[in-house]
Design an enzyme around this catalytic site. Structure first.
Site, short mmCIF file in Angstrom:
data_model
loop_
_atom_site.label_atom_id
_atom_site.label_comp_id
_atom_site.label_asym_id
_atom_site.label_seq_id
_atom_site.Cartn_x
_atom_site.Cartn_y
_atom_site.Cartn_z
N GLN A 196 1.95 -6.21 -3.40
CA GLN A 196 2.36 -6.34 -2.00
C GLN A 196 3.76 -5.72 -1.84
OE1 GLN A 196 1.04 -9.65 -3.39
NE2 GLN A 196 -0.86 -8.63 -3.01
N GLY A 241 -4.43 -4.26 -4.47
CA GLY A 241 -5.41 -3.26 -4.87
C GLY A 241 -4.65 -2.00 -5.24
N HIS A 242 -4.57 -1.71 -6.51
CA HIS A 242 -3.83 -0.53 -6.95
C HIS A 242 -4.81 0.57 -7.34
CE1 HIS A 242 0.00 -3.06 -7.82
NE2 HIS A 242 -0.24 -2.89 -6.55
N LYS A 295 2.11 2.16 -5.12
CA LYS A 295 2.78 1.68 -6.35
C LYS A 295 1.92 1.95 -7.58
CE LYS A 295 3.14 -2.50 -4.60
NZ LYS A 295 2.79 -2.26 -3.18
N ASP A 300 0.82 -1.22 0.00
CA ASP A 300 0.00 0.00 0.00
C ASP A 300 0.86 1.27 0.00
OD1 ASP A 300 -2.24 -1.72 0.29
OD2 ASP A 300 -1.86 -1.78 2.44
P1 IMP Z 1 -2.98 -12.82 1.63
O1 IMP Z 1 -2.06 -12.26 0.60
O2 IMP Z 1 -4.43 -12.54 1.34
O3 IMP Z 1 -2.70 -14.26 1.92
O4 IMP Z 1 -2.67 -12.04 3.00
C1 IMP Z 1 -1.43 -12.19 3.70
C2 IMP Z 1 -0.99 -10.88 4.32
O5 IMP Z 1 -0.61 -9.97 3.30
C3 IMP Z 1 -2.08 -10.16 5.12
O6 IMP Z 1 -1.46 -9.48 6.20
C4 IMP Z 1 -2.63 -9.15 4.14
O7 IMP Z 1 -3.21 -8.05 4.79
C5 IMP Z 1 -1.35 -8.76 3.40
N1 IMP Z 1 -1.63 -8.26 2.04
C6 IMP Z 1 -1.97 -8.99 0.95
N2 IMP Z 1 -2.10 -8.19 -0.12
C7 IMP Z 1 -1.83 -6.94 0.29
C8 IMP Z 1 -1.77 -5.68 -0.36
O8 IMP Z 1 -1.99 -5.54 -1.57
N3 IMP Z 1 -1.43 -4.62 0.41
C9 IMP Z 1 -1.14 -4.74 1.73
N4 IMP Z 1 -1.18 -5.90 2.38
C10 IMP Z 1 -1.51 -7.00 1.68
#
Ligand code: IMP
Length: 434
Positions: free
Chosen positions: A223, A42-43, A18, A15
């Site tokens: 991420q 989520g961009h 990017k 977040d």
């Molecule tokens: P997952 O990717 O849904 O398995 O989540 C694993 C961890 O990564 C959790 O703490 C999510 O909140 C975090 N996470 C996954 N995608 C994002 C993102 O795009 N931005 C910020 N955190 C993320």
């Protein structure tokens, strides 16, 4: 057109903004390629005041003539992909002839989401706080060698039936009393494959041909480094390699294809989900950062945890990813604060550490070592030239550069494309010179 292929990666916990950076840089590239993650990302991009939130398709799609690729390292929920394609179509953006999806990418199956939620519930106190999109279970199946790939869905039905049967049995074993039938899963996959067919191809080969033809590629990370499965705050991470190595494995490109690496970091730190956040703030200051910075998840709407800039984290990211430059975002969110703090180390039970520890138990009870700098009252919002920033903001940036070991090539002072400073003489200036 520049000839350097660059990777844009998150340098903190995601977040970092990017989406805006990729969107701004895209006109200088012929192709934008995603290499890991799925629709957990989520961009958010604003174009002429209009908000677009993209989860799976690279934000480069908003630029006519740019090709967007989704690599083998990405996990794809076909319904999420179709939803995004349809939303873009409604906004007048067509993906036809501009989207290439790797035939080797793994599919998020309808029940992966359910397994994600179940696995979180079973973890109890140690839950990760996932996005519940089925990302982890899809990668588990990939590594467990029972995943279903895009090419399986488009291929021979008998072979698909065998693979799905095996996958459904594994799922039924994981969920007590579950007797899910594999047959409807196949029918669904086959019809999804029909719709996807025209977008599917060999992403690795297409990238090679693009690069050989002298065109440039932007590798778009999702991420971030501290959420990387190998190098992040394990187990509180996502299930893919969000740092630089993921570019090669997730797209099938050679390391020498990567000519530059840009790390994106916020002027403070946020995290969504569970896991350590050493500089986390509570109370009024945290609320102020959250509200001013609109720190709510683009995918899940969850409020983000907020804290001061952590130079230990960014220095770690700079080393691990070989950052050539940093894009510092959301500087304007700090406008008006009487003072700003930067964390340069952690005071732990076994002394002060300045390198990010592998064992998270080291961080339990750790106290950040802060440097306090004066804040600024004049707004930085919308500033486009370094010289027009308040002196205190310039001082803050230059201290961040020193303690993070990487210089700022770009500073974002607002959510619009134009609210940006490109540092004169920086790598970013070179990459964006036609
Ligand atoms: P997952 O990717 O849904 O398995 O989540 C694993 C961890 O990564 C959790 O703490 C999510 O909140 C975090 N996470 C996954 N995608 C994002 C993102 O795009 N931005 C910020 N955190 C993320």
């Amino acid at each position: 057109m520049v000839k350097t292929n660059i990777a844009v990666l998150g340098a903190q916990w995601g977040d970092e903004g990017k989406g805006k950076i990729v969107d701004m840089l895209t006109p200088h590239f012929s192709t934008v390629a995603r290499f890991q993650g799925g629709h957990n990302a989520g961009h958010t991009v604003y174009v002429d005041g209009r908000k677009f939130v993209l989860h799976l398709i690279p934000s480069g799609i908003l630029h006519a003539g740019v090709t967007c690729m989704i690599g083998n390292g990405v996990v794809i929920d076909p319904d999420a992909l179709f939803k995004e394609v349809d939303e873009l179509a409604r906004a007048g953006v067509s993906v036809d002839g501009r989207l290439l999806v790797s035939e080797k990418a793994h599919i998020i199956l309808p029940y992966h989401r359910e397994l994600d939620v179940l696995s979180e519930a079973r973890r109890g106190e140690r839950k990760i706080g996932t996005t519940s999109r089925g990302i982890g279970p899809a990668y588990e199946d990939k590594i467990g060698r029972r995943g279903i790939r895009v090419c399986d869905v488009l291929g021979d039905r008998e072979a698909l039936a065998t693979a799905v049967r095996e996958n459904v049995s594994a799922r039924n074993r994981a969920i007590k009393d579950s007797t899910l039938d594999w047959r409807p899963v196949i029918d669904r996959l086959v019809s999804q494959g029909e719709r996807m067919k025209s977008w599917v191809g060999d992403v690795s080969l297409a990238l090679h041909q693009t690069i050989v033809a002298g065109k440039s590629v932007l590798f778009e990370g999702a991420q971030a480094t501290l959420l990387d499965i190998d190098h992040g705050t394990y187990p509180f991470v996502t299930s893919s390699n969000a740092s630089i190595g993921g570019v090669c494995t997730g797209l099938g490109v050679a390391p020498k294809a990567i000519g530059g690496v840009l790390g994106v970091a916020k002027a403070y730190t946020t995290r969504v989900g569970e896991g350590p956040l050493p500089t986390e703030l509570n109370g009024e200051l945290a609320d102020r950062l959250r509200e001013t910075g609109q720190e709510y998840g683009a995918s899940t709407g969850r409020p983000r945890r907020c804290g001061w800039y952590d130079a230990v984290v960014v220095r770690y990211s700079a080393r691990l990813n070989g950052l050539d430059a940093m894009a510092l975002t959301k500087l304007d969110v700090l406008d008006g604060l009487p003072e700003v703090k930067v964390c340069t180390g952690y005071r732990t039970a076994s002394g002060t550490v300045t390198e990010f520890p592998a064992d998270l138990r080291v961080l339990i009870g750790a106290e950040p070592v802060y440097e306090t700098l004066p804040g600024w009252s004049a707004p930085t919002k919308g500033v486009t030239r370094m010289d027009d920033l308040p002196a205190e903001a310039r001082r803050y940036i230059s201290r961040l550069e020193e303690v993070s070991g990487v210089s700022c090539g770009l500073i974002s002072t607002g959510s619009d494309r134009n609210e940006t400073i490109i540092a004169p003489g920086s790598a970013v200036e070179r990459w964006t010179k036609n």
